[in-house]
Scaffold this active site. Structure first.
Site, PDB file in Angstrom:
ATOM      1  N   LYS A 149     -12.340   0.064  16.291  1.00  0.00           N
ATOM      2  CA  LYS A 149     -10.866  -0.468  16.268  1.00  0.00           C
ATOM      3  C   LYS A 149     -10.657  -0.479  17.632  1.00  0.00           C
ATOM      4  CE  LYS A 149      -9.741   0.055  11.332  1.00  0.00           C
ATOM      5  NZ  LYS A 149      -8.968   0.692  10.469  1.00  0.00           N
TER       6      LYS A 149
ATOM      7  N   ASN B 152       0.698  -1.193  -0.184  1.00  0.00           N
ATOM      8  CA  ASN B 152       0.010  -0.015   0.021  1.00  0.00           C
ATOM      9  C   ASN B 152       0.910   1.191   0.038  1.00  0.00           C
ATOM     10  OD1 ASN B 152       0.348   0.999   2.887  1.00  0.00           O
ATOM     11  ND2 ASN B 152      -0.185  -1.137   3.144  1.00  0.00           N
TER      12      ASN B 152
ATOM     13  N   LYS C 260       8.735 -16.430 -11.184  1.00  0.00           N
ATOM     14  CA  LYS C 260       8.055 -15.523 -11.723  1.00  0.00           C
ATOM     15  C   LYS C 260       6.717 -15.825 -12.362  1.00  0.00           C
ATOM     16  CE  LYS C 260       8.210 -11.191 -14.365  1.00  0.00           C
ATOM     17  NZ  LYS C 260       8.939 -10.835 -15.603  1.00  0.00           N
TER      18      LYS C 260
HETATM   19  O1  PMT Z   1       3.013   6.202   6.422  1.00  0.00           O
HETATM   20  P1  PMT Z   1       2.595   7.460   6.101  1.00  0.00           P
HETATM   21  O2  PMT Z   1       2.604   7.775   4.516  1.00  0.00           O
HETATM   22  O3  PMT Z   1       2.954   8.729   7.017  1.00  0.00           O
HETATM   23  O4  PMT Z   1       1.039   7.151   6.493  1.00  0.00           O
HETATM   24  C1  PMT Z   1       0.735   7.049   7.771  1.00  0.00           C
HETATM   25  C2  PMT Z   1      -0.659   6.084   8.047  1.00  0.00           C
HETATM   26  C3  PMT Z   1      -1.823   6.944   7.366  1.00  0.00           C
HETATM   27  C4  PMT Z   1      -0.276   4.734   7.131  1.00  0.00           C
HETATM   28  C5  PMT Z   1      -0.605   6.172   9.469  1.00  0.00           C
HETATM   29  O5  PMT Z   1      -1.021   7.324  10.207  1.00  0.00           O
HETATM   30  C6  PMT Z   1      -1.964   5.087   9.932  1.00  0.00           C
HETATM   31  O6  PMT Z   1      -3.142   5.442   9.953  1.00  0.00           O
HETATM   32  N1  PMT Z   1      -1.627   3.872  10.096  1.00  0.00           N
HETATM   33  C7  PMT Z   1      -2.677   2.787  10.254  1.00  0.00           C
HETATM   34  C8  PMT Z   1      -3.266   2.435   9.114  1.00  0.00           C
HETATM   35  C9  PMT Z   1      -4.635   1.580   9.214  1.00  0.00           C
HETATM   36  O7  PMT Z   1      -5.624   1.806   8.819  1.00  0.00           O
HETATM   37  O8  PMT Z   1      -4.365   0.518   9.686  1.00  0.00           O
HETATM   38  P2  PMT Z   1      -5.809  -0.725  10.030  1.00  0.00           P
HETATM   39  O9  PMT Z   1      -6.751  -0.286  10.147  1.00  0.00           O
HETATM   40  O10 PMT Z   1      -5.372  -1.687   8.960  1.00  0.00           O
HETATM   41  O11 PMT Z   1      -5.074  -1.022  11.476  1.00  0.00           O
HETATM   42  C10 PMT Z   1      -5.398  -0.461  12.705  1.00  0.00           C
HETATM   43  C11 PMT Z   1      -4.461  -0.783  13.679  1.00  0.00           C
HETATM   44  O12 PMT Z   1      -3.994  -1.898  13.718  1.00  0.00           O
HETATM   45  C12 PMT Z   1      -3.123   0.053  13.055  1.00  0.00           C
HETATM   46  O13 PMT Z   1      -2.518   0.424  14.281  1.00  0.00           O
HETATM   47  C13 PMT Z   1      -2.256  -0.957  12.523  1.00  0.00           C
HETATM   48  O14 PMT Z   1      -0.814  -0.861  12.617  1.00  0.00           O
HETATM   49  C14 PMT Z   1      -2.572  -2.385  13.415  1.00  0.00           C
HETATM   50  N2  PMT Z   1      -2.421  -3.583  12.622  1.00  0.00           N
HETATM   51  C15 PMT Z   1      -3.356  -3.849  11.620  1.00  0.00           C
HETATM   52  C16 PMT Z   1      -3.436  -5.028  10.893  1.00  0.00           C
HETATM   53  C17 PMT Z   1      -2.618  -5.908  11.255  1.00  0.00           C
HETATM   54  N3  PMT Z   1      -2.543  -7.267  10.670  1.00  0.00           N
HETATM   55  N4  PMT Z   1      -1.631  -5.554  12.384  1.00  0.00           N
HETATM   56  C18 PMT Z   1      -1.725  -4.486  13.018  1.00  0.00           C
HETATM   57  O15 PMT Z   1      -0.861  -4.209  13.837  1.00  0.00           O
END
Ligand code: PMT
Length: 396
Positions: free
Chosen positions: A337, A209, A288
């Site tokens: 969340k 992403n 590949k």
């Molecule tokens: O890197 P940049 O370009 O500066 O952008 C920053 C950002 C937008 C990526 C950052 O600010 C941000 O929002 N990161 C979380 C992205 C997200 O939406 O994550 P999520 O909704 O998939 O997950 C929620 C939380 O669980 C996050 O803290 C994520 O790190 C964590 N997670 C999610 C999935 C997973 N399998 N393991 C996790 O730990």
């Protein structure tokens, strides 16, 4: 403008690295600092006072008996007007004079007369640096509470290779920022994730992403500046490691999970900023994938483990902070969340604000309510978030 209103006296002593002090002045001024340059007579053989005057917007002082000071007390006035004195480059001779309390020129006298902290960035030939006399002087300066920045190792102006290069101006600015940041997280261990993950489809393709890593790296830097011991588990990004931060590079969500779980219980605070891929391909191809092998490939996907939820579920685990990037309904999704992953603090941002770029807009969701922060640079928001975390964890 992290140094807005800070008054820094920058001393420049004689050495080829004096030319880098011009860039240092520029960077400090860019950060909002008021920079007053004082140079030794030796420094003026390498760079002119006019350069520093143009960059700092202030007159430059070299002479103890400068007539521009009405009371003929340049050394007292200049050091009293500073919150911090930085000497860069600091030559072997200058270090020796300060270590012995000499006051034989304006800069040495300013340093002796100071009532503010002193940081020096040594710069000299490697043999001069390694000389027992210099090492004795440096040990004495450390014992006197002087901060020694560097030196770095590498190729020197004289063509030799070794320790003695002045730190780069950006590294010196970083040390100045650390100096001025309240140590809200002193003695704490902070573990972070940042960037995207890359889930391989075949040896050269994958699911990923647009996370740049900037938000997570800004937080790692802010935590470090607040005095924490910081480990950053990073997905593939093109960013330099923040000074003083331990960085562990990973690719996939499974790699990230392994790196985090190995360190989670030894951490006080875990901040999950990474945009972790929700799914991975069950079996990545060993070779590949070829276009002419029976049409578009079909992938079977399997869900990745939730790293944040796993850390939050640990007994005696760290204080957990999650992020939520949403395209709409920020509050509802971020709160959901927070509950689902059972974390005390979730930081919400809209994807159009957060992904890529240097700025962001954050809303914090915790047990005490909803706290929107004004839009700002990721660096400034990171500092505010670190302060919030320090308050929530009762550290300050
Ligand atoms: O890197 P940049 O370009 O500066 O952008 C920053 C950002 C937008 C990526 C950052 O600010 C941000 O929002 N990161 C979380 C992205 C997200 O939406 O994550 P999520 O909704 O998939 O997950 C929620 C939380 O669980 C996050 O803290 C994520 O790190 C964590 N997670 C999610 C999935 C997973 N399998 N393991 C996790 O730990």
């Amino acid at each position: 403008m992290e140094l807005k209103g800070k008054r820094i006296a920058l001393g420049v002593s004689g050495g080829i690295a004096a030319y880098k002090a011009a860039e240092l002045v520029r960077l400090l001024v860019k950060q909002g600092a008021e920079v007053q340059v004082a140079m030794t007579e030796g420094a003026s053989h390498f760079i002119t006072a006019t350069t520093f005057q143009a960059l700092s917007g202030r007159p430059v002082f070299t002479d103890q008996w400068d007539q521009r000071m009405p009371n003929a007390m340049a050394h007292i006035d200049l050091s009293r007007q500073a919150d911090l004195i930085v000497v860069a480059p600091a030559s072997a001779d200058f270090l020796a004079r300060v270590a012995h309390g000499l006051a034989d020129d304006l800069l040495a006298t300013m340093v002796l007369a100071r009532d503010c902290p002193l940081l020096v960035a040594p710069a000299m030939n490697r043999q001069m640096w390694e000389n027992p006399a210099t090492q004795r002087n440096v040990a004495q300066l450390r014992a006197d509470g002087v901060g020694i920045l560097g030196p770095a190792s590498g190729e020197q102006a004289c063509g030799e290779i070794g320790a003695g290069r002045m730190l780069e101006p950006e590294e010196i600015v970083d040390s100045v920022l650390v100096f001025f940041t309240p140590k809200l997280l002193a003695g704490r261990r902070v573990l972070l994730t940042a960037g995207p993950t890359f889930e391989a489809i075949d040896p050269v393709r994958g699911i990923t992403n647009l996370s740049s890593g900037r938000m997570g790296y800004a937080l790692a830097r802010a935590a470090r500046q607040a005095g924490a011991e910081v480990t950053l588990v990073s997905g593939p990004v093109a960013l330099p490691t923040p000074a003083g931060v331990e960085r562990i590079d990973v690719k996939s969500a499974l790699d990230m999970q392994a790196a985090v779980m190995a360190r989670a219980t030894a951490s006080d605070i875990f901040i999950a900023v990474a945009a972790v891929a929700d799914y991975r391909v069950t079996h990545a191809a060993e070779y590949k994938l070829k276009k002419d092998e029976g049409g578009p490939p079909a992938f079977e996907l399997v869900e990745n483990p939730d790293i944040l939820a796993s850390v939050a579920a640990l007994e005696n685990g760290p204080f957990c902070v999650g992020f939520a990037a949403e395209s709409h309904n920020l509050e509802a999704y971020a709160q959901a969340k927070r509950q689902k992953k059972k974390v005390p603090l979730v930081v919400g941002n809209l994807i159009q604000d957060g992904f890529g770029g240097d700025d962001n807009r954050l809303v914090l969701f915790d047990d005490h309510g909803v706290h929107p922060l004004a839009p700002a640079s990721k660096a400034a928001l990171a500092r505010q978030l670190i302060e919030h975390i320090a308050h929530l964890t009762g550290i300050h």
